[in-house]
Design an enzyme around this catalytic site. Structure first.
Site, short mmCIF file in Angstrom:
data_model
loop_
_atom_site.label_atom_id
_atom_site.label_comp_id
_atom_site.label_asym_id
_atom_site.label_seq_id
_atom_site.Cartn_x
_atom_site.Cartn_y
_atom_site.Cartn_z
N ASP A 94 0.85 -1.18 0.00
CA ASP A 94 0.00 0.00 0.00
C ASP A 94 0.90 1.24 0.00
O ASP A 94 2.00 1.22 0.56
CB ASP A 94 -0.90 0.05 1.24
CG ASP A 94 -1.71 -1.23 1.41
OD1 ASP A 94 -2.44 -1.58 0.46
OD2 ASP A 94 -1.61 -1.86 2.48
N ASP B 53 -1.97 -2.63 -4.44
CA ASP B 53 -2.99 -3.00 -3.46
C ASP B 53 -3.79 -1.75 -3.12
O ASP B 53 -4.26 -1.06 -4.01
CB ASP B 53 -2.34 -3.63 -2.23
CG ASP B 53 -3.35 -4.31 -1.31
OD1 ASP B 53 -4.49 -4.53 -1.74
OD2 ASP B 53 -3.00 -4.61 -0.16
N ASP C 211 -4.51 1.64 3.77
CA ASP C 211 -5.13 0.60 4.61
C ASP C 211 -5.02 1.02 6.06
O ASP C 211 -3.92 1.39 6.53
CB ASP C 211 -4.43 -0.74 4.41
CG ASP C 211 -4.98 -1.50 3.20
OD1 ASP C 211 -5.71 -0.88 2.40
OD2 ASP C 211 -4.66 -2.70 3.07
N ARG D 226 -14.17 0.90 -2.66
CA ARG D 226 -13.52 1.06 -1.35
C ARG D 226 -13.17 2.51 -1.07
O ARG D 226 -12.01 2.87 -0.94
CB ARG D 226 -12.26 0.19 -1.25
CG ARG D 226 -12.54 -1.29 -1.36
CD ARG D 226 -11.29 -2.11 -1.05
NE ARG D 226 -11.52 -3.54 -1.20
CZ ARG D 226 -10.63 -4.49 -0.95
NH1 ARG D 226 -9.42 -4.14 -0.52
NH2 ARG D 226 -10.92 -5.74 -1.13
#
Length: 803
Positions: free
Chosen positions: A582, A621, A625, A677
């Site tokens: 990430d 990714d 996160d 997301r």
């Protein structure tokens, strides 16, 4: 403005001193009168921008929708070589234009010319989006400079009889048209730059007079300046009505205004919003010090200057309390002859802003009437709800109303860093050294002292110390190749079990080697800030693992590219490749503030990815996160762009220990062309406030908000702008979640209740969240979110020091 409202505003100002209330900026006192909350409610941008025949509410500037009529390029590759030539090609403003707006795109470069935009049709000048410094409109004339007899001081201000250029004629740029917009560019007057460099004043421009050199003068109504830099020393920005009885409204949004004396002045109605006002150092100030604001509001006018949500900062070398907030410019009034109700009486309100320690109180007017809060000669200068800003803006901490990260005493990062723990870094090696853990007496990482790390320029984590770009072959274990991997684990022969054995172990060793190079750990008590528009960390990502008190601001975080993604044959129906990196990962991190950052994947290295097992290799990714028990996180005024799996909060349905954690506030962020997301939430208590979700035509879109296992999400006054093919029911996806509340949100300008929309589609969703947002940021109506978020989200436009 209606007469009743005008009278109310006038009486509000007149009675403000009597009703003064303490502020929160540590600068209150007899020369700093404060408005009460009730009085301040009548002094908003909407009131000031309604100070004309009709209210004015500028829409968001959509750079994607701006199609240029003319292109300026000094090398001849456009339609014109000079900006003035392109402006001259724009038709005059007439009723027959029917509101048609013309657009001039200016390509990167410095354009040295006195520019006059006068009487033109509605016009937009646009530079380079995201980099106001790439286009520079500049001249170097000053007030006392001799001009040839009988020549025009300026095309927009001829003054043929004058022997010098004068203040007005010194302007580098004059906007003398209504309905004019300038975005993403710099307007400067560099006449006095030599003084700052120690070269002395030019002839006739001694500091007692003649040093005025205007960067921009506006003589029009409905002038919008967005993401611009206005740079000079004395008299940087002059906002002027064409006549005292005509409106002259100017809105400066998300911009930088720099100067040293009276550098924001004039008799027009001016709103400065979400901007930085920078006090320059190095040029010797007049004996009475420098002044920021100098309004000359006509006596009959009710409103002058409103400065809101703005940071007042200073370059190093400006002494504490040495600069006044401002003084009334009694234009045309000799000393001792000011008359109430006849002479100009400047009006200013500074509200909801941050004031640096270089500022003192208000000063006596230019006609030397002392500053007074009451009485016949009372000034109309007031403040409301301001707070202190540290001398070094890079040490700024999260405000008390900053959302979840303000809980438990707040988030300060490395604000208290000692001088030896302040680092300016330009390379990946310097960044790693600056973030190396402090060691205790036993040689192991101990208590981490506060540290402040300033990023100057572009740092590539996938680059060797010698500057060589590192790629697949630099990280690959000798036993690994994709051809061998594809042959060994083909589902037709290997089946649906996960890869294992020597070849998979070689892939894992390769991935571990890459991670050691491109993923950088951030310790506790750290602030990392970017200096200028080019502050960037690319080729990898930052990891906050088990740490607390971290602030990340004004950074472009991009392209955490994975050379060795993992294959999961049981992910979705046919299996998927999964990246490990990430751009920013929070794992069991507490008290984190992410502010004014840009997250994206950068420019693709290849036109398409290799397809193995029927699926393309996944190289990226998440952009962000927030997982594994992280708590008290605020992400604000940031820009997420062009990504698939964008932000994940809570990484597993089975990780029930996350229940009661993952407290996150996401406010005033721009989510542009992200597939899904934004965010996807498991277990978290997440407050989504004033976010803008922008889906441009042709971009791939799945959903915005994912309601996962145990999530409790509160959506408030968010705005979606999508193609008409995107239905409201697509904006939220239920992924085992059942607790969701939405209020005040808009989809393409229409009010909607997303929770009700879900229930109408058959989802079982309750708004009984069991929690209410603590320390909530000030909320804007959803209708104003697109304009504000488009202007302010992302890095590079607030001054945080020189690179």
């Amino acid at each position: 403005m209606t007469p009743s409202l005008a009278l109310l505003l006038l009486s509000t100002l007149a009675g403000a001193a009597a009703a003064a209330t303490p502020g929160t900026d540590n600068h209150t006192g007899p020369l700093r009168p404060q408005l009460s909350t009730a009085q301040a409610a009548e002094h908003t941008a909407a009131h000031y921008l309604a100070d004309g025949p009709t209210p004015w509410a500028p829409a968001a500037v959509d750079t994607h929708a701006l199609k240029p009529d003319f292109i300026v390029a000094a090398d001849g590759s456009g339609t014109h070589r000079t900006v003035q030539a392109a402006v001259d090609a724009v038709p005059a403003a007439t009723a027959s234009n029917n509101g048609r707006r013309w657009v001039i795109q200016i390509r990167p470069g410095t354009y040295r010319e006195p520019l006059c935009v006068q009487g033109k049709a509605p016009l937009t000048l646009i530079g380079v989006p995201g980099d106001a410094g790439a286009v520079r409109l500049v001249e170097g004339r000053y007030n006392a400079q001799t001009k040839p007899a009988g020549t025009a001081a300026h095309a927009c201000w001829p003054d043929l009889a004058a022997t010098t250029y004068g203040t007005y004629g010194s302007a580098s740029v004059v906007f003398a048209s209504d309905d004019l917009t300038a975005v993403h560019l710099t307007i400067a007057n560099d006449a006095m730059d030599g003084v700052k460099a120690g070269q002395g004043y030019p002839p006739g421009a001694g500091e007692s007079g003649g040093a005025q050199a205007v960067a921009l003068m506006t003589i029009g109504d409905r002038v919008l300046l967005e993401r611009v830099h206005l740079l000079a020393h004395q008299d940087t920005l002059h906002v002027r009505r064409a006549k005292p009885t005509l409106p002259g409204r100017v809105l400066v949004r998300a911009s930088l205004i720099a100067g040293d004396v009276d550098y924001i002045f004039g008799n027009a109605t001016l709103v400065i919003d979400d901007s930085t006002i920078l006090q320059r150092a190095g040029r010797r100030q007049p004996p009475n010090g420098g002044h920021v604001l100098a309004p000359s509001t006509p006596a009959a006018a009710r409103l002058g200057f409103l400065v809101q949500r703005t940071r007042f900062t200073a370059e190093p070398g400006v002494a504490p309390a040495s600069i006044s907030l401002g003084r009334a410019w009694d234009e045309g009034v000799a000393r001792g002859t000011w008359q109430p109700g006849v002479s100009p009486n400047g009006q200013v309100l500074i509200r909801d802003s941050q004031l640096g320690p270089h500022l003192g109180g208000w000063s006596a007017s230019t006609s030397r009437r002392p500053f007074a809060a009451t009485g016949e000669q009372a000034n109309r200068f007031f403040e409301f709800n301001n707070r202190a800003l540290p001398a070094d803006p890079a040490r700024e901490v999260l405000a008390a109303d900053g959302g979840w990260a303000a809980a438990e005493g707040g988030t300060r990062g490395g604000a208290e860093a000692a001088p030896e723990d302040v680092h300016t870094v330009r390379t990946a090696a310097q960044l790693r050294a600056a973030l190396k853990p402090h060691l205790g007496t036993d040689g192991r990482p101990g208590v981490q002292r506060p540290r402040l790390v300033k990023i100057a320029g572009r740092i590539d984590l996938a680059q060797a110390d010698d500057g060589r770009a590192l790629g697949f072959d630099d990280f690959r274990d000798p036993a690994f190749s994709w051809d061998a991997f594809e042959a060994a684990y083909a589902p037709a022969t290997w089946g649906k079990k996960k890869p294992e054995g020597p070849l998979e172990e070689a892939r894992q060793r390769s991935a571990k080697r890459q991670a050691a190079q491109v993923m950088v750990a951030v310790p506790s008590n750290t602030t990392i800030v970017g200096l200028g528009a080019g502050a960037e960390i690319t080729g990898g990502g930052l990891v906050l693992d088990g740490v607390q008190q971290v602030v990340l601001r004004h950074l472009h975080l991009r392209r955490a590219y994975d050379h060795f993604p993992a294959w999961d044959p049981n992910d979705n129906a046919g299996g998927e490749w999964n990246s490990a990196y990430d751009t920013l990962m929070l794992r069991n991190a507490r008290h984190v503030w992410v502010n004014h950052c840009l997250f994206d994947d950068g420019v693709p290295a290849t036109p398409s990815e290799r397809v193995i097992f029927g699926r393309p290799l996944q190289r990226f990714d998440g952009l962000l996160d927030i997982i594994r028990g992280s708590q008290f996180v605020t992400v604000s005024h940031s820009h997420f762009r062009g990504h698939d799996k964008t932000v994940l909060i809570g990484n597993s349905d089975s990780l029930t220990s996350d229940d009661g954690k993952l407290q996150v506030t996401l406010h005033h962020n721009l989510w542009e062309d992200v597939k899904e997301r934004a965010p996807r939430v498991r277990y978290g208590q997440v407050h989504l406030l004033n976010n803008l979700y922008l889906v441009n035509p042709g971009s791939e879109f799945g959903y915005s908000l994912g309601l996962g296992q145990g999530s409790r999400v509160f959506s408030e006054s968010n705005a979606w702008q999508t193609p008409p093919t995107v239905a409201p029911a697509q904006l939220v996806r239920v992924l085992k979640g059942s607790l969701f509340r939405d209020q005040g949100s808009l989809h393409n300008g229409r009010l909607l209740d997303l929770a009700a929309t879900l229930r109408a589609s058959g989802a079982s969703v309750s708004d009984a969240l069991g929690w209410h947002p603590p320390h909530p940021p000030a909320a804007d109506p959803a209708a104003s979110v697109p304009a504000r978020v488009r202007a302010t989200a992302g890095p590079g436009w607030l001054w945080l020091g020189a690179p």
